[in-house]
Design a protein around this motif. Structure first.
Motif, short mmCIF file in Angstrom:
data_model
loop_
_atom_site.label_atom_id
_atom_site.label_comp_id
_atom_site.label_asym_id
_atom_site.label_seq_id
_atom_site.Cartn_x
_atom_site.Cartn_y
_atom_site.Cartn_z
N TYR A 83 34.27 50.23 32.68
CA TYR A 83 34.32 49.18 31.66
C TYR A 83 34.06 47.81 32.28
N THR A 84 34.62 47.58 33.47
CA THR A 84 34.41 46.30 34.14
C THR A 84 32.94 46.13 34.53
N SER A 85 32.33 47.18 35.05
CA SER A 85 30.92 47.11 35.47
C SER A 85 30.02 46.79 34.27
N PHE A 86 30.22 47.50 33.17
CA PHE A 86 29.41 47.28 31.97
C PHE A 86 29.68 45.89 31.39
N GLY A 87 30.96 45.52 31.30
CA GLY A 87 31.32 44.20 30.78
C GLY A 87 30.72 43.09 31.62
N PHE A 88 30.72 43.28 32.94
CA PHE A 88 30.20 42.22 33.81
C PHE A 88 28.68 42.11 33.72
N TYR A 89 28.02 43.20 33.35
CA TYR A 89 26.57 43.11 33.11
C TYR A 89 26.30 42.12 31.97
N TYR A 90 27.03 42.27 30.85
CA TYR A 90 26.88 41.32 29.74
C TYR A 90 27.29 39.91 30.18
N TYR A 91 28.40 39.83 30.90
CA TYR A 91 28.93 38.53 31.34
C TYR A 91 27.91 37.79 32.22
N THR A 92 27.24 38.53 33.11
CA THR A 92 26.28 37.92 34.03
C THR A 92 25.22 37.13 33.29
N LEU A 102 34.79 45.26 26.19
CA LEU A 102 34.89 46.05 27.42
C LEU A 102 35.99 45.53 28.34
N PHE A 103 36.10 44.21 28.45
CA PHE A 103 37.15 43.64 29.29
C PHE A 103 38.53 43.80 28.64
N LEU A 104 38.57 43.84 27.31
CA LEU A 104 39.85 44.10 26.63
C LEU A 104 40.34 45.52 26.94
N LYS A 105 39.42 46.48 26.93
CA LYS A 105 39.78 47.86 27.28
C LYS A 105 40.31 47.92 28.71
N THR A 106 39.59 47.22 29.61
CA THR A 106 40.02 47.20 31.02
C THR A 106 41.40 46.58 31.15
N SER A 107 41.61 45.49 30.45
CA SER A 107 42.89 44.78 30.55
C SER A 107 44.05 45.66 30.12
N LYS A 108 43.82 46.43 29.06
CA LYS A 108 44.88 47.33 28.58
C LYS A 108 45.20 48.40 29.62
N LEU A 109 44.16 48.94 30.26
CA LEU A 109 44.36 49.98 31.27
C LEU A 109 45.01 49.42 32.53
N LEU A 110 44.69 48.17 32.88
CA LEU A 110 45.23 47.56 34.10
C LEU A 110 46.73 47.31 34.00
N GLU A 111 47.26 47.31 32.79
CA GLU A 111 48.69 47.07 32.62
C GLU A 111 49.54 48.21 33.19
N SER A 112 48.97 49.42 33.23
CA SER A 112 49.77 50.58 33.63
C SER A 112 49.21 51.33 34.85
N LYS A 140 45.86 34.16 32.85
CA LYS A 140 45.56 35.59 32.96
C LYS A 140 44.53 35.81 34.07
N SER A 141 43.56 34.91 34.16
CA SER A 141 42.56 35.01 35.21
C SER A 141 43.21 34.97 36.59
N ASN A 142 44.11 34.02 36.79
CA ASN A 142 44.77 33.90 38.09
C ASN A 142 45.64 35.12 38.40
N GLU A 143 46.20 35.74 37.36
CA GLU A 143 46.98 36.96 37.57
C GLU A 143 46.11 38.04 38.23
N TYR A 144 44.90 38.23 37.70
CA TYR A 144 44.01 39.25 38.27
C TYR A 144 43.48 38.83 39.64
N LEU A 145 43.18 37.55 39.80
CA LEU A 145 42.64 37.07 41.07
C LEU A 145 43.67 37.19 42.20
N GLU A 146 44.92 36.89 41.89
CA GLU A 146 45.98 37.04 42.90
C GLU A 146 46.14 38.52 43.27
N ARG A 147 46.04 39.40 42.27
CA ARG A 147 46.10 40.84 42.55
C ARG A 147 44.91 41.27 43.41
N ALA A 148 43.75 40.67 43.15
CA ALA A 148 42.55 40.99 43.93
C ALA A 148 42.72 40.59 45.39
#
Length: 536
Positions: A83-92, A102-112, A140-148
């Motif tokens: 989902y991230t790969s496909f979403g980032f294609y559109y984002y690019t 696509l990023f909403l689906k990813t976000s939901k999955l990343l919670e668990s 929310k962005s910083n939450e993912y970036l800190e995890r990265a």
């Protein structure tokens, strides 16, 4: 490192189509067949996208084919990657509306899910951080970036990129001290691995803060160094960003000739990529300011025409309205997730209670059923109300869009005000219905707040007044000079009256009662009753 991550890392280094196809069809890596087919399609889609440097039918079809195959995948870690790969294609290519689901689906999955189990976890978390920053959810962005950061090696090029992105989020949040701390870390990380372009970008971002603080000389020197490094490294896109930023400072400090040269260079590159339309729009707006200052009618007309064309081009994808709509939709989706989670908890609790109570008393089961039906009815009413509110907000965005693209004449401004009045009429109708049906105070308050947001703001009023002064300078000066003591409130009524708006329309736009507008006009006539030239 997972097998899939190793496979993707190897594939990303192949820049020849024939060699890539040979690698994808080999059995060197033992990946489950249905996952391997999806990975191959994603790798090929990204390869063609990189080769063409634009969105293209071939890449998009490969992604859509992979999406069909993904419906049979039950592995959440794999789906997060896809989902991230496909979403980032559109984002690019700045297609945020298509990227959002696509990023909403990813976000939901990343919670668990555990970050360490995600395919190429450092990159995937980074890309999610990029997306949420773009649609202005900086926390929310910083939450993912800190995890990265926790998944990346300090010697990885991603490490400096992530530090830089966190700094940019803090800039957007106006926390400049934290931003500078992360920018210094970015410079240090970039120096460690000799990433000169990342170092240059950090200089440009520090320059932005210095310019905001009016330290123009320091900002100019930083941006010149940024441009010099970027040009030497053949980083054309970052060169364009830095040139535009430096030109903006030159415009602010009245160094128009310096600004024009930089903007022409930046414009040349921005026109080579269709997905850089928003960057060209920023450049054209600066060129318009210069043309107006220099009283160059031809240049002004050309800039205005190009700005209008660019606005029409990017409005549904890469634009302020698109970002806002994506942001609203993401917030709505996340609220629905919370409601769904609460509902699931409540339903589990009810099952237990029903089981225990049904043994002793059937009546309790009947009461519980009635309660459930009522709760469902309330939930459906709430969902309907949320959709209605969202529609009104989207109508408001569309109305503001018209103002941004047509606010160069009084005629177009009048059309905007008339359109805004129609929206207020519709909201008033809904408010009346809510009062008649006795809906909750909270529901009614939300609709009334929405109405307030549709009134003429100080910002829009100032834009209107600028247009009015430009098109009717004699009338405006006559009013100001002939009738001293007029307040800004008096001017609003006088100028709107000049547009032939009636009392009802004026009252709606200013948030006044019709009687209030009439009394204001009466007071003005009484105040200037000895002057036959005063007409309102």
């Amino acid at each position: 490192m997972s097998i899939e991550t190793k496979f993707l890392e190897k594939a990303s280094k192949i820049d020849n189509e024939k060699q890539l196809l040979y690698f994808l069809n080999s059995d060197s890596y033992k990946i489950i067949s249905n996952k391997k087919e999806i990975i191959n399609k994603v790798v090929l889609a990204n390869f063609f996208s990189k080769q063409l440097d634009r969105s293209n039918p071939k890449s998009l079809q490969l992604y859509k084919d992979a999406q069909k195959l993904s419906t049979d995948i039950k592995d959440n870690n794999f789906l997060i990657w896809f989902y991230t790969s496909f979403g980032f294609y559109y984002y690019t290519y700045n297609d945020y509306p298509n990227a959002l689901p696509l990023f909403l689906k990813t976000s939901k999955l990343l919670e668990s899910n555990q970050d360490k189990d995600i395919i190429d976890s450092c990159t995937i978390l980074k890309l999610n951080g990029f997306f949420w920053s773009t649609i202005e959810d900086y926390n929310k962005s910083n939450e993912y970036l800190e995890r990265a950061l926790q998944q990346c090696s300090t010697n990885d090029q991603n490490y400096g990129t992530i530090l830089n992105s966190i700094a940019l989020n803090y800039i957007k949040l106006n926390d400049f001290q934290k931003a500078l701390t992360y920018l210094e870390k970015t410079k240090s990380a970039a120096t460690t691995i000799n990433d000169k372009v990342r170092y240059a970008k950090a200089l440009g971002d520090i320059a932005y803060i210095e310019a905001y603080r009016k330290n123009y000389d320091k900002a100019i020197n930083l941006l010149k160094e940024d441009i010099e490094i970027s040009q030497a490294e053949n980083s054309y896109r970052n060169t364009m960003f830095a040139q535009t930023r430096l030109a903006k400072i030159y415009v602010e400090t009245k160094q128009f000739q310096n600004a024009k040269k930089l903007l022409q260079d930046a414009l040349s590159y921005s026109r080579t990529k269709t997905y850089l339309a928003s960057n060209e729009l920023d450049i054209q707006k600066l060129l318009l300011q210069i043309a107006v200052h220099e009283k160059n009618d031809n240049a002004e007309l050309a800039a205005r025409r190009r700005i209008e064309s660019l606005n029409n081009q990017i409005i549904l994808q890469d634009g302020v309205e698109a970002v806002k709509m994506a942001n609203w939709q993401s917030q709505k989706e996340r609220v629905e997730w919370q409601l769904e989670a609460e509902q699931n908890k409540a339903e589990k609790s009810k099952v237990i209670k029903w089981f225990l109570l049904a043994v002793s008393l059937l009546l309790c089961g009947l009461v519980a059923s009635i309660y459930q039906l009522n709760k469902r009815k309330i939930r459906l009413l709430k969902s309907s109300f949320e959709k209605q509110i969202l529609k009104f907000k989207l109508d408001q965005v569309e109305s503001d869009k018209k103002l941004q693209s047509t606010n160069t004449s009084l005629a177009s401004f009048k059309a905007y005000l008339v359109d805004r009045n129609k929206h207020i009429d519709k909201i008033d109708t809904e408010i009346s219905k809510l009062r008649e049906t006795g809906r909750s105070t909270k529901t009614l308050s939300a609709m009334e707040e929405l109405k307030i947001s549709h009134l003429v703001t100080d910002e829009n009023w100032n834009k209107f007044k600028e247009v009015f002064i430009r098109e009717e300078p004699e009338y405006y000066q006559y009013i100001i000079n002939s009738f001293p003591g007029l307040t800004e409130s008096n001017l609003r009524i006088i100028l709107l009256n000049r547009l032939d708006l009636n009392n009802i329309e004026i009252a709606q736009l200013l948030g006044l009662s019709v009687d209030g507008v009439k009394k204001s006009k009466q007071r003005l006539r009484k105040k200037f009753d000895n002057d036959d030239t005063f007409v309102i």
